[in-house]
Scaffold this motif. Sequence first.
Motif, PDB file in Angstrom:
ATOM      1  N   LEU A 207       0.861  -1.176   0.000  1.00 60.52           N
ATOM      2  CA  LEU A 207       0.000   0.000   0.000  1.00 60.52           C
ATOM      3  C   LEU A 207       0.900   1.230   0.000  1.00 60.52           C
ATOM      4  O   LEU A 207       1.746   1.395   0.867  1.00 60.52           O
ATOM      5  CB  LEU A 207      -0.902   0.022   1.243  1.00 60.52           C
ATOM      6  N   LEU A 208       0.707   2.064  -1.008  1.00 57.65           N
ATOM      7  CA  LEU A 208       1.536   3.256  -1.170  1.00 57.65           C
ATOM      8  C   LEU A 208       0.702   4.486  -0.893  1.00 57.65           C
ATOM      9  O   LEU A 208      -0.408   4.601  -1.407  1.00 57.65           O
ATOM     10  CB  LEU A 208       1.932   3.391  -2.644  1.00 57.65           C
ATOM     11  N   VAL A 209       1.240   5.411  -0.119  1.00 58.16           N
ATOM     12  CA  VAL A 209       0.663   6.746  -0.110  1.00 58.16           C
ATOM     13  C   VAL A 209       1.625   7.581  -0.892  1.00 58.16           C
ATOM     14  O   VAL A 209       2.830   7.539  -0.626  1.00 58.16           O
ATOM     15  CB  VAL A 209       0.522   7.280   1.323  1.00 58.16           C
ATOM     16  N   GLU A 210       1.152   8.303  -1.893  1.00 57.37           N
ATOM     17  CA  GLU A 210       2.153   8.959  -2.729  1.00 57.37           C
ATOM     18  C   GLU A 210       1.667  10.250  -3.345  1.00 57.37           C
ATOM     19  O   GLU A 210       0.499  10.434  -3.640  1.00 57.37           O
ATOM     20  CB  GLU A 210       2.616   7.980  -3.818  1.00 57.37           C
ATOM     21  N   MET A 213       2.924  11.393  -8.960  1.00 55.39           N
ATOM     22  CA  MET A 213       1.952  10.755  -9.842  1.00 55.39           C
ATOM     23  C   MET A 213       2.595   9.757 -10.792  1.00 55.39           C
ATOM     24  O   MET A 213       2.037   8.716 -11.072  1.00 55.39           O
ATOM     25  CB  MET A 213       1.234  11.818 -10.682  1.00 55.39           C
ATOM     26  N   ASN A 214       3.790  10.093 -11.259  1.00 55.62           N
ATOM     27  CA  ASN A 214       4.432   9.196 -12.215  1.00 55.62           C
ATOM     28  C   ASN A 214       4.695   7.836 -11.597  1.00 55.62           C
ATOM     29  O   ASN A 214       4.429   6.797 -12.196  1.00 55.62           O
ATOM     30  CB  ASN A 214       5.743   9.799 -12.706  1.00 55.62           C
ATOM     31  N   LEU A 215       5.184   7.883 -10.356  1.00 54.75           N
ATOM     32  CA  LEU A 215       5.457   6.634  -9.654  1.00 54.75           C
ATOM     33  C   LEU A 215       4.171   5.830  -9.503  1.00 54.75           C
ATOM     34  O   LEU A 215       4.102   4.650  -9.835  1.00 54.75           O
ATOM     35  CB  LEU A 215       6.059   6.949  -8.269  1.00 54.75           C
ATOM     36  N   VAL A 216       3.122   6.512  -9.024  1.00 54.18           N
ATOM     37  CA  VAL A 216       1.870   5.821  -8.745  1.00 54.18           C
ATOM     38  C   VAL A 216       1.279   5.223 -10.019  1.00 54.18           C
ATOM     39  O   VAL A 216       0.931   4.046 -10.075  1.00 54.18           O
ATOM     40  CB  VAL A 216       0.860   6.806  -8.118  1.00 54.18           C
ATOM     41  N   MET A 217       1.176   6.038 -11.063  1.00 54.83           N
ATOM     42  CA  MET A 217       0.520   5.582 -12.281  1.00 54.83           C
ATOM     43  C   MET A 217       1.335   4.503 -12.978  1.00 54.83           C
ATOM     44  O   MET A 217       0.799   3.655 -13.668  1.00 54.83           O
ATOM     45  CB  MET A 217       0.272   6.763 -13.226  1.00 54.83           C
ATOM     46  N   GLY A 218       2.646   4.550 -12.755  1.00 53.98           N
ATOM     47  CA  GLY A 218       3.489   3.560 -13.416  1.00 53.98           C
ATOM     48  C   GLY A 218       3.400   2.176 -12.798  1.00 53.98           C
ATOM     49  O   GLY A 218       3.480   1.180 -13.505  1.00 53.98           O
TER      50      GLY A 218
END
Lengths: 264, 326
Positions: A207-210, A213-218
């Motif tokens: 589970l990531l809180v971020e 956006m690039n990291l998350v969407m990737g």
Amino acid sequence: MSDSILEARSIEKSFGGVMAVAGVDLTIRRGEIFALIGPNGAGKTTTFNLLSGTHALDRGAVNFDGHSITGLPSHRIAQLGLVRTFQNLQIFGSMSALENVMVGCHLRGRTGFVAASLRLPSVAAEERRIRAESLDYLEMVGLANRADDVAASLPFGKQRLVEIARALAAQPKLLMLDEPAAGLTRPETESLDDLICRIRDSGITVLLVEHDMNLVMGIAERVAVLHYGQKIADGTPAEIQADERVIGAYLGLDWDGARDYAFA
Amino acid sequence: MKTRFSLGQLAVWGLVAVVIALPPLVKNNYQIFVVTLIGLYTMLTVGLSLVMGFAGQVSLGHATFYGIGAYAAALLSAMFGLPSWLALILATALTGLIGFFIGIPIFRLRGHYLAMATLGLNVIFSLIIKNEADITGGPSGFAHIPPLSVGGFVFDSDTKMYYIVWFMALATLFISMNVVNSRVGRALRAIHTSEVAAEALGVDANTYKLRVFALAAGFAGLSGALYAQAIHFISPSSFDILVSVELVTMTAIGGLASVWGSVFGAAAVVFLGQFIRDRMNELLEGASGEQEIIVFGLILVVIMVFMPEGVTAGGMKLLRRLRMER
């Protein structure tokens, strides 16, 4: 074994008069990378703190891996296999990188006060085993060569990796990373991507809180968006990117411009 | 970590050698007694170092447990007629247990509040032993405490008492060293730096605080019981708040998070105390020995400002810097 590893039902938390988290539902499936995003002050970190037991819930319920963890202290939650890192690092600065990771092995050790006092043979054996395992975890994040460095003397990005190695050493079923990319350089973020995927591939749900956006969407399989303490959307990255409420939440009312900005 | 551990081991073995060799070299009984006192204070200081330096929990009332051990040993042997060796063991265990139970409410508090609570604890303890005169002898003290005897062997001389005290002091150092260099020690240091992070990794912070507090209380109880059996007379002033402050000073001088620094801290403060008591009125017209506390307070402030890791660590750092500059 059910499909979901964590289910939060209408969890709530207020600080003074401010509703930080106002009735959020979350379901995280086993083996996925799930991201929680939202603008500043949306309640991401509070949600995180509620799930890990760092803060007590006002209302709602959380189930983790078949256990109710509602109201449990955070060390009990960790024992069940939910382990977290911190946005503003909580490294044990005066210890070496290796010792930090060895604290992560705490739950798998048995040495108590009595055995430790007398330095029983079992203690030395356990110490050797934990030391070797901790080195493996440092190796995994690429820090084996800094094992004996005092943690506080490491650069920020490396301290973050020590924290991740330390959490991995607890052998979690669900690893919760609170803004792991915050303050990292571009190359560091890219290798973090890779590390998070490797963690998922080893069978640990993430589970990531971020913010990034690039990291998350990737890398995320599913994303939930918080805004003013409420969940306004969840779905795959593509669905989230197309969701106008999400874009509005991030940048106001100009949908097209906002989308370009938010997902640049 | 590895090097610090072996350095610590070396220090302990060096200390063992000094302890064994000392009495034949010192002919003066009073000096033997002073060194015995250092041994007693070492047990207190090393416990305090575990609680304050490693687990990071401030205790300003450690003399309470010293007192509980002393009075427990006195009462058990003089009033209930138990053999003195049994009184010693029971007093130690009882003090540890009391430490544990007192810890339950006290460790709900943190930081300054915890410090205030431990301070209050010491004040309450002093009041109780002063006022319950029927049991404790009140302000005039408790006399005729039987000496320690084990299986017919009576520890009735200063030298015999010296050996048993230092045997126990070394045992507490040995235990502390082992605890510090283990899973338990790592958990304590983790709690010190970040309790939330320690908890998030599954360390039950509260239980660790209670246990280390109980261990330190047990050390203090042992020290108090031996003290009572060494001088056969105890009175409230040996366990009041000023003694707690002295203990914190010893711990700070030795280095809060330094096990073998405890011996050094205890020795420094005991010798300094003797010196001040002998010379105070020469330095300051009309000053009495009791004003030593002013000097200790001053020393504590200076150390905290200039050498927060203690005189041993601070001194080494200073030496290194001097060598670099040359």
